[in-house]
Design a protein around this motif. Structure first.
Motif, PDB file in Angstrom:
ATOM      1  N   ARG A 282       4.144  10.163  -7.899  1.00 49.01           N
ATOM      2  CA  ARG A 282       5.566  10.363  -8.164  1.00 49.01           C
ATOM      3  C   ARG A 282       6.139   9.176  -8.940  1.00 49.01           C
ATOM      4  O   ARG A 282       6.906   9.355  -9.889  1.00 49.01           O
ATOM      5  CB  ARG A 282       6.300  10.556  -6.837  1.00 49.01           C
ATOM      6  CG  ARG A 282       7.716  11.013  -6.963  1.00 49.01           C
ATOM      7  CD  ARG A 282       8.361  11.403  -5.634  1.00 49.01           C
ATOM      8  NE  ARG A 282       7.907  10.659  -4.470  1.00 49.01           N
ATOM      9  CZ  ARG A 282       7.129  11.176  -3.496  1.00 49.01           C
ATOM     10  NH1 ARG A 282       6.738  12.427  -3.534  1.00 49.01           N
ATOM     11  NH2 ARG A 282       6.757  10.439  -2.476  1.00 49.01           N
ATOM     12  N   GLU A 283       5.766   7.945  -8.554  1.00 48.82           N
ATOM     13  CA  GLU A 283       6.281   6.751  -9.225  1.00 48.82           C
ATOM     14  C   GLU A 283       5.758   6.610 -10.648  1.00 48.82           C
ATOM     15  O   GLU A 283       6.432   6.062 -11.504  1.00 48.82           O
ATOM     16  CB  GLU A 283       5.960   5.502  -8.415  1.00 48.82           C
ATOM     17  CG  GLU A 283       6.766   5.392  -7.138  1.00 48.82           C
ATOM     18  CD  GLU A 283       6.444   4.151  -6.337  1.00 48.82           C
ATOM     19  OE1 GLU A 283       5.603   3.342  -6.779  1.00 48.82           O
ATOM     20  OE2 GLU A 283       7.043   3.994  -5.254  1.00 48.82           O
ATOM     21  N   THR A 284       4.549   7.105 -10.911  1.00 47.69           N
ATOM     22  CA  THR A 284       3.989   6.998 -12.259  1.00 47.69           C
ATOM     23  C   THR A 284       4.283   8.233 -13.106  1.00 47.69           C
ATOM     24  O   THR A 284       3.955   8.266 -14.279  1.00 47.69           O
ATOM     25  CB  THR A 284       2.463   6.789 -12.208  1.00 47.69           C
ATOM     26  OG1 THR A 284       1.863   7.894 -11.531  1.00 47.69           O
ATOM     27  CG2 THR A 284       2.120   5.481 -11.537  1.00 47.69           C
TER      28      THR A 284
ATOM     29  N   GLN B  35       0.845  -1.179   0.000  1.00 48.13           N
ATOM     30  CA  GLN B  35       0.000   0.000   0.000  1.00 48.13           C
ATOM     31  C   GLN B  35       0.887   1.237   0.000  1.00 48.13           C
ATOM     32  O   GLN B  35       1.833   1.340   0.779  1.00 48.13           O
ATOM     33  CB  GLN B  35      -0.903   0.006   1.219  1.00 48.13           C
ATOM     34  CG  GLN B  35      -1.904   1.134   1.217  1.00 48.13           C
ATOM     35  CD  GLN B  35      -2.865   1.026   2.387  1.00 48.13           C
ATOM     36  OE1 GLN B  35      -2.738   0.152   3.226  1.00 48.13           O
ATOM     37  NE2 GLN B  35      -3.830   1.907   2.433  1.00 48.13           N
ATOM     38  N   VAL B  36       0.598   2.161  -0.913  1.00 50.48           N
ATOM     39  CA  VAL B  36       1.362   3.405  -0.985  1.00 50.48           C
ATOM     40  C   VAL B  36       0.398   4.581  -0.943  1.00 50.48           C
ATOM     41  O   VAL B  36      -0.783   4.459  -1.264  1.00 50.48           O
ATOM     42  CB  VAL B  36       2.218   3.489  -2.269  1.00 50.48           C
ATOM     43  CG1 VAL B  36       3.278   2.412  -2.293  1.00 50.48           C
ATOM     44  CG2 VAL B  36       1.359   3.420  -3.505  1.00 50.48           C
ATOM     45  N   GLY B  37       0.919   5.717  -0.563  1.00 55.75           N
ATOM     46  CA  GLY B  37       0.111   6.928  -0.523  1.00 55.75           C
ATOM     47  C   GLY B  37      -0.110   7.489  -1.915  1.00 55.75           C
ATOM     48  O   GLY B  37       0.561   7.123  -2.875  1.00 55.75           O
TER      49      GLY B  37
END
Length: 80
Positions: free
Chosen positions: A70-72, A62-64
């Motif tokens: 930011r990752e995408t 689970q990520v915020g």
């Protein structure tokens, strides 16, 4: 028979055992549809699948929202 200068050799080395276990598991996963069709009770089938899931499916982290953006690369839109 070994002397003091020789390292005793086992019939199976650790890598061989790991390979054999991996091969056996892959064979069982190939036979999984047949194994599941043999389980007639839906509760037993569900118990079987839930116990198998942690070993077959990767865990979901689970990520915020901000981390996901930011990752995408979506957070670049907001920095304009």
């Amino acid at each position: 028979m070994t002397t003091d200068n020789q390292i005793p050799t086992n019939k199976y080395m650790a890598g061989d055992i790991r390979h054999l276990i991996n091969q056996a598991i892959q064979n069982e996963l190939t036979n999984l549809p047949e194994t599941l069709s043999e389980i007639k009770d839906p509760i037993q089938r569900l118990n079987f699948l839930t116990k198998l899931m942690p070993f077959v499916c990767a865990p979901i982290k689970q990520v915020g929202v901000m981390t996901a953006r930011r990752e995408t690369g979506e957070d670049d839109i907001f920095s304009l």
